[in-house]
Design a protein around this motif. Structure first.
Motif, short mmCIF file in Angstrom:
data_model
loop_
_atom_site.label_atom_id
_atom_site.label_comp_id
_atom_site.label_asym_id
_atom_site.label_seq_id
_atom_site.Cartn_x
_atom_site.Cartn_y
_atom_site.Cartn_z
N MET A 296 0.84 -1.18 0.00
CA MET A 296 0.00 0.00 0.00
C MET A 296 0.89 1.24 0.00
SD MET A 296 -2.72 1.31 2.91
CE MET A 296 -3.56 -0.24 2.90
N ALA A 297 0.63 2.15 -0.92
CA ALA A 297 1.42 3.38 -1.01
C ALA A 297 1.13 4.28 0.19
CB ALA A 297 1.09 4.10 -2.31
N ARG A 298 2.17 4.99 0.62
CA ARG A 298 2.08 5.84 1.81
C ARG A 298 2.18 7.32 1.41
NH1 ARG A 298 5.36 1.76 2.06
NH2 ARG A 298 7.14 3.08 1.63
N ILE A 299 1.23 8.11 1.91
CA ILE A 299 1.16 9.53 1.55
C ILE A 299 1.18 10.38 2.81
CG2 ILE A 299 -0.22 11.33 0.42
CD1 ILE A 299 -1.38 9.12 -1.38
N LEU A 300 2.01 11.42 2.82
CA LEU A 300 2.03 12.41 3.89
C LEU A 300 1.38 13.68 3.34
CD1 LEU A 300 2.89 13.48 6.67
CD2 LEU A 300 5.11 14.06 5.64
N ILE A 301 0.32 14.13 4.02
CA ILE A 301 -0.40 15.36 3.64
C ILE A 301 0.02 16.45 4.62
CG2 ILE A 301 -2.66 16.45 3.42
CD1 ILE A 301 -3.77 13.54 3.02
N VAL A 302 0.42 17.61 4.08
CA VAL A 302 0.87 18.72 4.92
C VAL A 302 0.10 19.98 4.54
CG1 VAL A 302 2.86 19.99 5.78
CG2 VAL A 302 3.19 17.69 4.83
N ASP A 303 -0.67 20.49 5.49
CA ASP A 303 -1.42 21.73 5.28
C ASP A 303 -1.79 22.27 6.64
OD1 ASP A 303 -3.47 23.72 4.54
OD2 ASP A 303 -3.50 22.71 2.59
N ASP A 304 -1.75 23.59 6.80
CA ASP A 304 -2.11 24.17 8.09
C ASP A 304 -3.61 24.44 8.23
OD1 ASP A 304 -2.14 26.31 6.33
OD2 ASP A 304 -0.85 27.60 7.54
N GLU A 305 -4.37 24.09 7.21
CA GLU A 305 -5.83 24.21 7.28
C GLU A 305 -6.40 22.81 7.54
OE1 GLU A 305 -7.78 26.67 4.31
OE2 GLU A 305 -5.79 27.39 3.70
N VAL A 306 -6.97 22.64 8.73
CA VAL A 306 -7.45 21.33 9.17
C VAL A 306 -8.51 20.77 8.22
CG1 VAL A 306 -8.60 20.11 11.06
CG2 VAL A 306 -6.88 21.84 11.57
N HIS A 307 -9.39 21.61 7.69
CA HIS A 307 -10.44 21.10 6.80
C HIS A 307 -9.85 20.59 5.48
CE1 HIS A 307 -10.10 25.25 5.33
NE2 HIS A 307 -10.62 24.82 4.20
N VAL A 308 -8.77 21.19 5.01
CA VAL A 308 -8.11 20.71 3.79
C VAL A 308 -7.45 19.36 4.06
CG1 VAL A 308 -6.25 21.15 2.15
CG2 VAL A 308 -7.77 23.02 2.84
N VAL A 309 -6.76 19.25 5.18
CA VAL A 309 -6.13 17.98 5.57
C VAL A 309 -7.20 16.88 5.66
CG1 VAL A 309 -4.96 16.76 7.44
CG2 VAL A 309 -4.16 19.01 6.74
N GLY A 310 -8.32 17.20 6.30
CA GLY A 310 -9.39 16.21 6.45
C GLY A 310 -9.97 15.76 5.12
N ALA A 311 -10.19 16.70 4.22
CA ALA A 311 -10.75 16.36 2.90
C ALA A 311 -9.79 15.48 2.10
CB ALA A 311 -11.07 17.64 2.13
N LEU A 312 -8.51 15.85 2.10
CA LEU A 312 -7.53 15.03 1.37
C LEU A 312 -7.37 13.66 2.01
CD1 LEU A 312 -4.83 17.74 0.58
CD2 LEU A 312 -6.23 16.49 -1.09
N ARG A 313 -7.36 13.61 3.34
CA ARG A 313 -7.22 12.32 4.04
C ARG A 313 -8.39 11.39 3.68
NH1 ARG A 313 -7.19 12.12 10.48
NH2 ARG A 313 -6.15 14.05 9.97
N ARG A 314 -9.61 11.91 3.75
CA ARG A 314 -10.79 11.09 3.42
C ARG A 314 -10.72 10.59 1.97
NH1 ARG A 314 -13.02 15.04 6.51
NH2 ARG A 314 -13.67 16.26 4.70
N LEU A 315 -10.40 11.48 1.05
CA LEU A 315 -10.33 11.12 -0.36
C LEU A 315 -9.29 10.03 -0.60
CD1 LEU A 315 -10.86 11.57 -3.41
CD2 LEU A 315 -9.13 13.39 -3.31
N LEU A 316 -8.10 10.21 -0.09
CA LEU A 316 -7.01 9.28 -0.39
C LEU A 316 -7.12 7.98 0.39
CD1 LEU A 316 -4.24 11.98 -0.75
CD2 LEU A 316 -5.27 10.62 -2.59
#
Length: 128
Positions: free
Chosen positions: A1-21
């Motif tokens: 399984m590929a591993r992705i690190l998401i970095v953003d200081d906006e919590v809602h952006v991090v949450g949206a990307l986390r859910r999607l990926l």
């Protein structure tokens, strides 16, 4: 399984990307700033790092420059609604640029392309 690190200081952006990926079957870690991302990379071997450009402290281009040095195999995606790339793509710091707001299908396709098809095992069944 590929591993992705998401970095953003906006919590809602991090949450949206986390859910999607996660829904796409990727293993996800998040960081809310560049320093936290550097610390996470000491224990999380990311295949892809997705970073916002504008963040307090270290900006995304600076972070991805450090990622290139400490995790050179990781693909480096800069995501922003108003980025000044300042030569990042020409210098090899940025593997790919994605504009905000992003299109979910296109973002997933771009990540898969950078991974050479990794992470296509189907949706993850682990918790949040």
């Amino acid at each position: 399984m590929a591993r992705i690190l998401i970095v953003d200081d906006e919590v809602h952006v991090v949450g949206a990307l986390r859910r999607l990926l996660r829904r796409e079957g990727f293993s996800i870690e998040v960081a809310l700033n560049g320093q936290e991302a550097i610390e996470k990379l000491a224990t999380f071997e990311a295949d892809v790092v997705i970073s916002d450009f504008r963040m307090r402290g270290m900006n995304g281009l600076e972070l991805l420059g450090q990622v290139l040095r400490i995790a050179p195999r990781a693909a480096r995606i800069l995501i922003s609604g108003h980025a000044d790339l300042s030569g990042g793509s020409e210098s090899g710091v940025i593997s790919h640029f994605i504009s905000k707001p992003w299109d979910d299908d296109r973002l997933v396709a771009d990540v898969r392309a950078l991974l050479g098809g990794q992470g296509q095992q189907g949706p993850a069944t682990s918790g949040p």
